[in-house]
Design a protein around this motif. Structure first.
Motif, PDB file in Angstrom:
ATOM      1  N   GLN A 273     -10.617 -24.266  81.007  1.00 52.11           N
ATOM      2  CA  GLN A 273     -11.744 -25.010  80.464  1.00 52.11           C
ATOM      3  C   GLN A 273     -12.121 -26.111  81.434  1.00 52.11           C
ATOM      4  OE1 GLN A 273     -11.584 -26.216  76.246  1.00 52.11           O
ATOM      5  NE2 GLN A 273     -11.824 -28.322  76.954  1.00 52.11           N
ATOM      6  N   ASP A 277     -15.303 -30.653  79.559  1.00 49.57           N
ATOM      7  CA  ASP A 277     -15.714 -30.054  78.289  1.00 49.57           C
ATOM      8  C   ASP A 277     -14.722 -30.350  77.171  1.00 49.57           C
ATOM      9  OD1 ASP A 277     -17.920 -29.012  79.478  1.00 49.57           O
ATOM     10  OD2 ASP A 277     -17.124 -26.978  79.701  1.00 49.57           O
ATOM     11  N   ASP A 278     -15.203 -30.213  75.951  1.00 48.63           N
ATOM     12  CA  ASP A 278     -14.363 -30.381  74.772  1.00 48.63           C
ATOM     13  C   ASP A 278     -14.265 -29.113  73.934  1.00 48.63           C
ATOM     14  OD1 ASP A 278     -13.141 -32.790  74.767  1.00 48.63           O
ATOM     15  OD2 ASP A 278     -14.761 -33.887  73.785  1.00 48.63           O
ATOM     16  N   THR A 281     -11.051 -26.578  73.451  1.00 49.95           N
ATOM     17  CA  THR A 281      -9.968 -27.532  73.272  1.00 49.95           C
ATOM     18  C   THR A 281     -10.502 -28.953  73.423  1.00 49.95           C
ATOM     19  OG1 THR A 281      -8.406 -25.952  74.238  1.00 49.95           O
ATOM     20  CG2 THR A 281      -7.688 -28.242  74.083  1.00 49.95           C
ATOM     21  N   LYS A 282     -10.323 -29.760  72.400  1.00 55.16           N
ATOM     22  CA  LYS A 282     -10.725 -31.157  72.474  1.00 55.16           C
ATOM     23  C   LYS A 282      -9.591 -31.955  73.111  1.00 55.16           C
ATOM     24  CE  LYS A 282     -12.707 -34.894  69.685  1.00 55.16           C
ATOM     25  NZ  LYS A 282     -13.905 -34.995  70.563  1.00 55.16           N
ATOM     26  N   HIS A 283      -9.927 -32.783  74.082  1.00 56.72           N
ATOM     27  CA  HIS A 283      -8.889 -33.521  74.797  1.00 56.72           C
ATOM     28  C   HIS A 283      -9.462 -34.841  75.314  1.00 56.72           C
ATOM     29  CE1 HIS A 283     -10.554 -32.553  78.823  1.00 56.72           C
ATOM     30  NE2 HIS A 283     -10.944 -31.445  78.232  1.00 56.72           N
ATOM     31  N   THR A 286     -12.648 -36.923  79.136  1.00 56.01           N
ATOM     32  CA  THR A 286     -13.666 -35.932  79.469  1.00 56.01           C
ATOM     33  C   THR A 286     -14.954 -36.536  79.994  1.00 56.01           C
ATOM     34  OG1 THR A 286     -14.491 -35.970  77.195  1.00 56.01           O
ATOM     35  CG2 THR A 286     -12.796 -34.345  77.723  1.00 56.01           C
ATOM     36  N   HIS A 287     -15.091 -37.853  79.963  1.00 57.87           N
ATOM     37  CA  HIS A 287     -16.352 -38.420  80.417  1.00 57.87           C
ATOM     38  C   HIS A 287     -16.382 -38.514  81.943  1.00 57.87           C
ATOM     39  CE1 HIS A 287     -14.473 -42.376  81.223  1.00 57.87           C
ATOM     40  NE2 HIS A 287     -13.774 -42.123  80.142  1.00 57.87           N
ATOM     41  N   TYR A 317      -6.506 -26.850  80.419  1.00 56.57           N
ATOM     42  CA  TYR A 317      -6.785 -26.557  79.017  1.00 56.57           C
ATOM     43  C   TYR A 317      -7.349 -25.141  78.912  1.00 56.57           C
ATOM     44  CZ  TYR A 317      -6.145 -31.529  78.167  1.00 56.57           C
ATOM     45  OH  TYR A 317      -5.611 -32.794  78.091  1.00 56.57           O
ATOM     46  N   SER A 336      -2.848 -26.590  73.209  1.00 57.21           N
ATOM     47  CA  SER A 336      -4.079 -26.965  73.932  1.00 57.21           C
ATOM     48  C   SER A 336      -4.061 -26.702  75.428  1.00 57.21           C
ATOM     49  CB  SER A 336      -4.442 -28.435  73.691  1.00 57.21           C
ATOM     50  OG  SER A 336      -3.596 -29.312  74.410  1.00 57.21           O
TER      51      SER A 336
END
Length: 359
Positions: A273, A277-278, A281-283, A286-287, A317, A336
């Motif tokens: 991933q 990106d989120d 998988t949200k992690h 990411t900014h 991820y 994740s």
């Protein structure tokens, strides 16, 4: 009188031995018949009848005239241009050690087992990591080019440096540059590949890379850029070193499995991933302005290791790739993230390409 053995005159009536020469050029010479010239330092001819001498290649040098071959730099040292004329043209890491009873040692490559009773360390060249245990384990301390440590000098790092049990030479973006990450090059090369001194507006300069895709270069005159001849890295591009923090390769595949029927499993590949990106998988982190983006090479979808406290090799991820639905399900079944199985640890492979990609 006769010419010395092996020599002759081009025309009859010669009045001096100085006119005696070779009809056809021997090895170590080159030119046209009756007009052979000795190969100059930095060049050679390995056989006779050569019209021109060949330059010594990358990683070679020759200080003498009339040479039939070039000498090789002691690996991992290399030259940053062709036609080198002296051993000091060979570039690479260099540490000088003084141990008990004034014994001297020079180290030019990573050393998994250090010296005992070290009284002085002088970093002549490169960036090094000193470890408290053998085989590059334990606590570590960075030793920068130009630093020196002497027993009893009162410096903060001296005791740790002198007691170190292994020494690791950093090559990527110091003695070679990482493809697609050339802007991270931090070596101190100050000449181009032809030996011209690098300059800037105030005086001497160093090699640099304006973009990720260009090899390091430098200004040798106002507005005139010239390549520095620095080779592409293999370590940390084709394989990872240490804990993978510096890996900048383009591997993006991870293995995945899902239960299928009762006891069978379905095996397939997913891609990494994007670190920006989120989904799926949200992690955290990411900014685009996250400090880890540049520090760990995260402006990509490739395997990296921005968490060396948890991981000892590159990972990522779980993304989706071609197996979109399966990979999305797989991402929900794991923690994740997954290590990257196809990124191998660097062992005996060369640190850098010897010639390709230098310009």
């Amino acid at each position: 009188e006769s010419c010395p053995s092996g020599l002759d005159t081009e025309y009859p009536g010669a009045t001096s031995e100085d006119l005696c020469t070779y009809h056809f050029c021997l090895a170590g010479y080159a030119g046209q018949p009756w007009n052979c010239k000795p190969c100059q330092p930095g060049t050679f001819s390995s056989k006779g009848n050569m019209t021109s001498c060949d330059e010594c290649g990358f990683g070679e040098y020759q200080p003498e005239e009339k040479s039939t071959e070039c000498d090789s730099c002691t690996y991992p040292q290399t030259t940053y241009g062709k036609g080198a004329t002296k051993a000091t043209d060979c570039e690479g890491p260099g540490l000088d050690f003084t141990v008990k009873k004034d014994k001297k040692h020079t180290v030019i490559d990573s050393k998994p087992k250090g010296y005992n009773n070290v009284e002085e360390v002088d970093n002549k060249k490169g960036e090094w990591i000193f470890y408290s245990e053998e085989n590059y384990t334990g606590d570590q301390v960075a030793v920068h080019e130009g630093e020196s440590f002497v027993k009893g000098d009162g410096k903060n790092k001296t005791e740790q440096v002198l007691a170190a049990k292994s020494y690791y030479a950093v090559f990527p973006n110091v003695f070679c540059y990482l493809q697609d990450y050339a802007h991270e090059y931090k070596g101190k090369r100050s000449r181009d590949m032809h030996g011209n001194e690098c300059k800037n507006s105030t005086g001497p300069g160093v090699c640099f890379a304006d973009s990720d895709t260009e090899a390091p270069q430098c200004y040798i005159a106002d507005g005139k850029l010239s390549p520095c001849g620095i080779p592409k890295c293999i370590w940390d591009y084709k394989c990872y070193s240490q804990n993978g923090v510096d890996y900048r390769g383009d591997e993006t595949t991870i293995n995945a499995t899902l239960p299928q029927f009762i006891i069978l499993k379905k095996h397939f590949n997913c891609t990494c991933q994007s670190w920006n990106d989120d989904f799926p998988t949200k992690h955290p982190g990411t900014h685009p302005n996250d400090p880890g983006m540049d520090k760990y090479g995260l402006r990509s979808v490739y395997c990296r290791n921005p968490d060396p406290a948890k991981y000892s090799k590159p990972w990522c991820y779980v993304g989706v790739g071609q197996n979109h639905d399966d990979c999305e399900k797989f991402a929900q079944t794991v923690q994740s993230s997954e290590v990257c199985p196809y990124v191998k640890k660097c062992t005996t492979e060369k640190y850098f390409t010897q010639a390709d990609g230098r310009i």
